[in-house]
Design an enzyme around this catalytic site. Structure first.
Site, PDB file in Angstrom:
ATOM      1  CD1 TRP A 136      58.715  49.214  98.886  1.00 36.67           C
ATOM      2  CD2 TRP A 136      59.879  49.761 100.558  1.00 36.67           C
ATOM      3  NE1 TRP A 136      60.133  49.944  98.603  1.00 36.67           N
ATOM      4  CE2 TRP A 136      60.591  50.332  99.242  1.00 36.67           C
ATOM      5  CE3 TRP A 136      60.610  49.839 101.709  1.00 36.67           C
ATOM      6  CZ2 TRP A 136      61.566  50.927  99.506  1.00 36.67           C
ATOM      7  CZ3 TRP A 136      61.882  50.875 101.743  1.00 36.67           C
ATOM      8  CH2 TRP A 136      62.196  51.333 100.654  1.00 36.67           C
ATOM      9  CG  HIS A 161      51.156  46.609 101.281  1.00 34.62           C
ATOM     10  ND1 HIS A 161      52.270  47.680 101.191  1.00 34.62           N
ATOM     11  CD2 HIS A 161      50.706  46.725 102.885  1.00 34.62           C
ATOM     12  CE1 HIS A 161      52.438  48.351 102.523  1.00 34.62           C
ATOM     13  NE2 HIS A 161      51.821  47.702 103.366  1.00 34.62           N
ATOM     14  CB  ALA A 162      55.249  47.200  98.397  1.00 36.54           C
ATOM     15  CB  SER A 163      55.373  42.665  95.148  1.00 37.28           C
ATOM     16  OG  SER A 163      54.393  43.166  94.314  1.00 37.28           O
ATOM     17  CB  SER A 213      58.103  55.821  92.556  1.00 34.73           C
ATOM     18  OG  SER A 213      57.331  55.125  91.514  1.00 34.73           O
ATOM     19  CD  GLU A 234      53.937  60.861 100.663  1.00 36.51           C
ATOM     20  OE1 GLU A 234      54.692  60.855 100.036  1.00 36.51           O
ATOM     21  OE2 GLU A 234      53.458  59.860 101.453  1.00 36.51           O
ATOM     22  CG  LEU A 235      53.628  60.884  93.876  1.00 38.13           C
ATOM     23  CD1 LEU A 235      53.643  61.836  92.285  1.00 38.13           C
ATOM     24  CD2 LEU A 235      53.108  59.574  93.808  1.00 38.13           C
ATOM     25  CB  CYS A 268      58.176  60.498 101.134  1.00 42.40           C
ATOM     26  SG  CYS A 268      58.078  59.178 100.098  1.00 42.40           S
TER      27      CYS A 268
END
Length: 468
Positions: A136, A161-163, A213, A234-235, A268
């Protein structure tokens, strides 16, 4: 996790969404597979025209899309506009450069003569349906930096996508549809995290890319590996920002504030650990803490706001826990360290946290090794260059790095020894379409952007021709 758009500045639910059921997921998978079989044969010129059209539409809708991002995840409105504009730039860069990046490679006849070939070459072919599991924090950019190269290579995309950014996810699907991409070339899957593994394992999905994550990356990469599918991860990142005596200290402080507070500290590649040579430590730390403490926190829709809310209550609470743990173990709070005072009533329920600078960090503190995803900086003194390099590498992450020095020998030392996917001298780490992006260690594997990124999801095919 429910799928809903919630304003992090106020806590207000803007719009709930019903997750796709099994039939809805199946419909989109079937549509993606059918789209790929036709789309993969289209020309680079055709794909480029569609992507240029998408960039033009994005420019035209920039203000509305920026407001959607700000309402859903809290970034200042000016930053949201800049993100949308960056996406349009990346679309045009790939539209203009993809054909050259994926051009056939021809070894010299002498190099392949002993293989028996009359001629041999390498062709980059699309791999198929690529699932993107995206976060997000940069809800447009993270998606476009996957979608633009994937579509130009002839692949098709599915976006999980993120919720907490469903309206952004829907807007992205609509953007590519309006640009004229065939049905099924880019689709959004409104699903929870529990439904992701089955999609990864579906035989119609050829590969997966994830930004997020470390636990999410482990789960997705494990499923992809079990199915023998390509993955790019990609964390997290805990990027060092190293300041050595030859640095322009005023410029370093200005950039340090921007590098730590960008996107409300939720990036990040934000600088998180500030490692400062003892000769300039006191001056840098005092100026840095004063500048961080002076940042204006407030409504992200206000053009004067420099730091908005964190995107979730959980994120705000986890950040506060890291700060309190450090404080309990003896860290000094140079500025910030809690919820800001004096917010207007309509922001009282928002997920805000003060820009914070901590010193006196020791290995006993969680914050020493854990990623801080918010506007909190830790500052370390370094006695010399060797200690600066050691501190920079003393993290499980290795995404990128920032180093401030005008000494060429010191620069070469960091290029040689820094354990990260990038090293930026006398400036702020950023992603750019023409430069590869990604990390090492627990920051993931594979690369996005540039020619390296577009080739990640290609079938690198050897073509060998014998005598007729």
């Amino acid at each position: 996790m429910p799928i809903a758009s919630i304003n992090p500045a106020t806590g207000e639910t803007l719009q709930p969404f019903e997750p796709l059921d099994a039939a809805g997921i199946e419909e989109r998978l079937a549509r993606a597979e059918a789209a790929f079989h036709a789309y993969r044969t289209t020309s680079f010129a055709h794909r480029a025209a569609l992507l240029h059209r998408a960039a033009d539409l994005l420019d035209g809708d920039l203000e509305a899309l920026a407001r959607t991002m700000t309402e859903e995840m809290g970034k200042p409105l000016a930053a949201a506009r800049a993100e949308a504009a960056k996406c349009a730039k990346a679309m045009r860069w790939y539209a203009d450069n993809a054909e050259a990046l994926l051009a056939d490679e021809h070894p010299s006849p002498a190099d392949v003569a002993d293989s028996g070939a009359v001629r041999a070459y390498v062709r980059y072919r699309p791999i198929g349906v690529v699932l993107a599991v995206m976060p997000w924090n940069f809800p447009f950019w993270q998606v476009v930096r996957f979608a633009a190269p994937a579509l130009m290579a002839g692949n098709v995309g599915l976006l999980k996508h993120a919720s907490n950014v469903p309206r952004t996810a829907v807007a992205l699907e609509q953007l590519f549809h309006r640009a004229g991409f065939p049905a099924g070339c880019f689709q959004t899957l409104l699903i929870g995290s529990g439904a992701v593994e089955a999609v990864v394992r579906d035989p119609r999905v050829a590969a997966v890319t994830l930004t997020g994550s470390e636990p999410a990356g482990r789960a997705v990469a494990s499923a992809a590996a079990d199915e023998v599918k390509k993955a790019v991860l990609e964390l997290g990142g805990s990027d060092p920002f190293v300041v050595l005596p030859s640095a322009d200290l005023d410029a370093a402080v200005r950039t340090a504030v921007r590098a730590r507070a960008q996107n409300n500290g939720q990036s990040c590649i934000a600088a998180k650990r500030f490692i400062v040579h003892a000769d300039v430590y006191e001056r840098f730390t005092a100026a840095f803490a004063a500048a961080m403490g002076a940042l204006r926190v407030g409504d992200p829709m206000d053009e004067a706001t420099e730091v908005g809310p964190l995107a979730s209550r959980q994120g705000r609470d986890e950040l506060a826990e890291l700060v309190e743990d450090a404080r309990a173990h003896g860290a000094r709070v140079e500025c910030g360290g809690g919820r800001p005072d004096g917010l207007p009533e309509h922001l009282a329920a928002g997920w805000f946290y003060q820009p914070t600078v901590l010193t006196g960090i020791t290995p006993a503190m969680r914050i020493h090794l854990e990623e801080t995803f918010g506007p909190v900086a830790t500052v370390y003194p370094a006695a010399d260059l060797d200690e600066a390099v050691a501190l920079a590498n003393n993290t499980p992450f290795g995404l990128s790095s920032n180093v401030w020095t005008t000494d060429e020998a010191e620069q070469e030392r960091f290029v040689r020894d820094i354990q990260a996917g990038g090293v930026f001298f006398n400036g702020m780490t950023a992603s750019h379409p023409a430069l590869p992006f990604g990390g090492v260690k627990r920051s993931g594997f594979g690369r996005e952007l540039s020619g390296h990124g577009i080739r990640e999801f290609c079938n690198i095919t050897t073509v060998w021709l014998g005598p007729s």
